[in-house]
Design a protein around this motif. Structure first.
Motif, mmCIF file in Angstrom:
data_model
loop_
_atom_site.group_PDB
_atom_site.id
_atom_site.type_symbol
_atom_site.label_atom_id
_atom_site.label_comp_id
_atom_site.label_asym_id
_atom_site.label_seq_id
_atom_site.Cartn_x
_atom_site.Cartn_y
_atom_site.Cartn_z
ATOM 1 N N UNK A 100 0.851 -1.191 0.000
ATOM 2 C CA UNK A 100 0.000 0.000 0.000
ATOM 3 C C UNK A 100 0.887 1.242 0.000
ATOM 4 N N UNK A 101 0.727 2.089 -1.001
ATOM 5 C CA UNK A 101 1.597 3.261 -1.114
ATOM 6 C C UNK A 101 1.326 4.284 -0.014
ATOM 7 N N UNK A 102 0.073 4.488 0.345
ATOM 8 C CA UNK A 102 -0.232 5.484 1.374
ATOM 9 C C UNK A 102 0.284 5.051 2.743
ATOM 10 N N UNK A 103 0.164 3.759 3.044
ATOM 11 C CA UNK A 103 0.708 3.255 4.301
ATOM 12 C C UNK A 103 2.226 3.397 4.320
ATOM 13 N N UNK A 104 2.845 3.101 3.181
ATOM 14 C CA UNK A 104 4.298 3.243 3.081
ATOM 15 C C UNK A 104 4.707 4.702 3.235
ATOM 16 N N UNK A 108 7.628 5.872 5.839
ATOM 17 C CA UNK A 108 8.918 6.366 5.347
ATOM 18 C C UNK A 108 9.034 7.887 5.465
ATOM 19 N N UNK A 109 7.960 8.581 5.216
ATOM 20 C CA UNK A 109 8.006 10.043 5.248
ATOM 21 C C UNK A 109 7.841 10.583 6.661
ATOM 22 N N UNK A 110 6.818 10.101 7.376
ATOM 23 C CA UNK A 110 6.463 10.724 8.649
ATOM 24 C C UNK A 110 7.263 10.187 9.834
ATOM 25 N N UNK A 123 3.924 3.614 -7.946
ATOM 26 C CA UNK A 123 5.212 3.663 -7.259
ATOM 27 C C UNK A 123 5.471 5.061 -6.712
ATOM 28 N N UNK A 124 6.403 5.129 -5.774
ATOM 29 C CA UNK A 124 6.800 6.405 -5.190
ATOM 30 C C UNK A 124 8.282 6.333 -4.821
ATOM 31 N N UNK A 205 5.709 -1.247 7.404
ATOM 32 C CA UNK A 205 4.355 -1.798 7.568
ATOM 33 C C UNK A 205 4.025 -2.938 6.610
ATOM 34 N N UNK A 206 4.823 -3.100 5.554
ATOM 35 C CA UNK A 206 4.572 -4.169 4.584
ATOM 36 C C UNK A 206 5.470 -5.376 4.810
ATOM 37 N N UNK A 207 6.308 -5.324 5.852
ATOM 38 C CA UNK A 207 7.131 -6.472 6.206
ATOM 39 C C UNK A 207 8.555 -6.437 5.691
ATOM 40 N N UNK A 208 8.959 -5.383 4.999
ATOM 41 C CA UNK A 208 10.334 -5.302 4.500
ATOM 42 C C UNK A 208 11.293 -5.000 5.650
ATOM 43 N N UNK A 209 12.334 -5.841 5.854
ATOM 44 C CA UNK A 209 13.249 -5.638 6.983
ATOM 45 C C UNK A 209 14.268 -4.534 6.704
#
Length: 224
Positions: A100-104, A108-110, A123-124, A205-209
């Motif tokens: 999910x781009x908004x969750x990401x 990452x941003x906030x 993509x972003x 939030x998407x599980x990427x370590x």
């Protein structure tokens, strides 16, 4: 018709190079030839009115018996800076999937504080501590805890960054405040040894370590 080809009228005195002085109101064939030659010398065209061509710059160079020495091609790169990858100024780029781009974006941003770049519906881009990551919609890559570092088995593969210690501590504080679940809690390892570092592992939030390391000085990162 000949006068119109020369661009002059009979009796005109406005032609450059005083062509009108040699072209009288009733030009003979000889006069027309003289005018043609004069015009060709003045403007760099051939003497024949039907075969005009502008003079090439090469034709004005003096003829010499010695061949010209070819000039070496100049490379836009300094060869001395291209001998090793460590001497090339560059940014690292990594692209991977998020669900999910908004969750990401929120993470990452906030929380991580990464500046958002270009984006589309799928993509972003983010400035990930001075490097570029591209998050694409899709299923995140699979990982296993198979990387042995010290007494820990860390997720493989994983991505991350190395920060100076004050920045690392500030980020650890933001992650704790956001109730981030750590894979490895913020801690120091290899204390008092070459390569002493602070580290923390967590997942987006998407599980990427992600691993973030901290060093007192980035000049000591490769100390052995």
């Amino acid at each position: 018709m000949w006068e119109s080809c020369l661009g002059i009228a009979r009796g005109s005195s406005t032609m450059p190079g005083n062509v009108a002085d040699i072209v009288h109101p009733s030009p003979t064939r000889r006069d027309r030839k003289i005018a043609s030659v004069h015009l060709g010398l003045k403007w760099g065209v051939s003497a024949s009115p039907t075969r005009r061509s502008f003079a090439s710059p090469e034709s004005t160079r003096p003829v010499t018996s010695e061949p010209r020495t070819p000039q070496p091609l100049r490379s836009p790169f300094n060869a001395s800076t291209m001998t090793a990858a460590t001497q090339v100024r560059s940014l690292f780029h990594l692209a991977y999937h998020v669900r999910n781009l908004n969750t990401a974006r929120s993470f990452y941003r906030d929380i991580l504080g990464c500046e958002e770049g270009r984006s589309t519906d799928t993509w972003v881009d983010f400035n990930f501590f001075g490097h570029q990551i591209s998050l694409h919609l899709g299923e995140p890559f699979a990982t296993t805890n198979t990387g042995k570092v010290g007494n820990h088995m860390v997720p493989m593969p994983h991505l991350g960054a190395i920060l100076e210690l004050p920045d690392w501590e500030a980020l650890a504080g933001r992650l704790k405040k956001a109730d981030t679940q750590f894979v490895i809690e913020p801690q120091v390892r290899f204390e008092g040894q070459p390569g002493e570092q602070w580290t923390m592992f967590f997942r987006d939030p998407c599980g990427n370590p992600i691993e973030i390391k901290g060093f007192r000085s980035l000049d000591t990162v490769y100390n052995t």
